[in-house]
Motif scaffolding. Structure first.
Motif, short mmCIF file in Angstrom:
data_model
loop_
_atom_site.label_atom_id
_atom_site.label_comp_id
_atom_site.label_asym_id
_atom_site.label_seq_id
_atom_site.Cartn_x
_atom_site.Cartn_y
_atom_site.Cartn_z
N LEU A 37 0.83 -1.20 0.00
CA LEU A 37 0.00 0.00 0.00
C LEU A 37 0.87 1.25 0.00
CD1 LEU A 37 -2.84 1.19 0.13
CD2 LEU A 37 -2.65 1.14 2.61
N ARG A 38 1.96 1.24 0.75
CA ARG A 38 2.88 2.38 0.77
C ARG A 38 3.49 2.62 -0.60
NH1 ARG A 38 5.43 5.71 4.02
NH2 ARG A 38 7.56 6.31 3.56
N ARG A 39 3.92 1.53 -1.27
CA ARG A 39 4.50 1.68 -2.61
C ARG A 39 3.48 2.21 -3.61
NH1 ARG A 39 6.92 -3.44 -1.47
NH2 ARG A 39 5.38 -4.40 -2.82
N LEU A 40 2.24 1.75 -3.50
CA LEU A 40 1.19 2.25 -4.39
C LEU A 40 0.93 3.73 -4.15
CD1 LEU A 40 -1.37 -0.70 -4.29
CD2 LEU A 40 0.04 0.00 -6.22
N ARG A 41 0.87 4.13 -2.88
CA ARG A 41 0.64 5.54 -2.57
C ARG A 41 1.80 6.41 -3.05
NH1 ARG A 41 -1.19 6.28 3.56
NH2 ARG A 41 -1.16 8.44 2.88
N LEU A 42 3.04 5.92 -2.88
CA LEU A 42 4.20 6.68 -3.35
C LEU A 42 4.18 6.84 -4.87
CD1 LEU A 42 7.13 5.32 -1.16
CD2 LEU A 42 6.33 7.67 -1.30
N GLY A 43 3.84 5.78 -5.58
CA GLY A 43 3.79 5.86 -7.03
C GLY A 43 2.73 6.84 -7.51
N LEU A 44 1.56 6.79 -6.89
CA LEU A 44 0.49 7.71 -7.26
C LEU A 44 0.87 9.15 -6.92
CD1 LEU A 44 -2.37 8.14 -8.35
CD2 LEU A 44 -3.20 7.74 -6.02
N LEU A 58 -1.72 19.26 -5.10
CA LEU A 58 -2.36 19.20 -3.79
C LEU A 58 -2.81 17.79 -3.47
CD1 LEU A 58 -3.39 20.93 -1.37
CD2 LEU A 58 -5.55 21.05 -2.59
N LEU A 59 -3.42 17.12 -4.43
CA LEU A 59 -3.83 15.72 -4.24
C LEU A 59 -2.62 14.82 -4.00
CD1 LEU A 59 -6.70 15.00 -6.75
CD2 LEU A 59 -6.66 14.45 -4.34
N ALA A 64 0.38 11.19 -0.55
CA ALA A 64 1.71 10.72 -0.15
C ALA A 64 1.70 10.22 1.29
CB ALA A 64 2.73 11.84 -0.29
N PRO A 65 2.29 9.05 1.53
CA PRO A 65 2.33 8.51 2.88
C PRO A 65 3.29 9.30 3.76
CG PRO A 65 3.57 7.11 1.42
CD PRO A 65 2.92 8.16 0.57
N PRO A 66 3.11 9.26 5.06
CA PRO A 66 4.05 9.94 5.95
C PRO A 66 5.40 9.23 5.91
CG PRO A 66 2.49 8.65 7.21
CD PRO A 66 2.04 8.60 5.78
N PRO A 67 6.49 9.93 6.28
CA PRO A 67 7.80 9.28 6.29
C PRO A 67 7.83 8.16 7.32
CG PRO A 67 7.94 11.47 7.24
CD PRO A 67 6.56 11.31 6.70
N PRO A 68 8.68 7.15 7.10
CA PRO A 68 8.78 6.07 8.08
C PRO A 68 9.27 6.58 9.43
CG PRO A 68 10.23 5.68 6.18
CD PRO A 68 9.52 6.95 5.96
#
Length: 96
Positions: A37-44, A58-59, A64-68
């Motif tokens: 899910l994190r990789r998908l969010r980063l790609g998008l 803005l979207l 984008a996911p929060p940093p680890p």
């Protein structure tokens, strides 16, 4: 004449069911495969941030996911400079 396909219900019901199924799939993905899910969010987010449209950017920031957690960010803003944050040994010294 071409016959239209019979509708199984009003359009708003079909949209509501589709949103519920999508939300359930995201929940399962979050629980079972958080890395995917994190990789998908980063790609998008990368695709959205690469565009010039302000709404897309803005979207992208929202998606984008929060940093680890262990990414090295400190209270001073993760500038990674030597004098930014006090070293642990400095807190332990007894100075008269």
């Amino acid at each position: 004449m071409i016959a239209a396909a019979p509708a199984s219900g009003p359009l708003w019901q079909q949209v509501l069911v589709a949103l519920a199924v999508f939300a359930a799939a995201l929940h399962v993905l979050h629980d079972r495969a958080p890395g995917l899910l994190r990789r998908l969010r980063l790609g998008l987010a990368r695709r959205l941030l690469a565009g010039r449209a302000p709404l897309a950017r803005l979207l992208g920031r929202w998606v984008a996911p929060p940093p680890p957690a262990g990414s090295g960010q400190t209270a001073c803003g993760a500038c990674q400079k030597a004098g930014c944050a006090p070293r642990p040994a400095d807190h332990m010294r007894n100075t008269p």
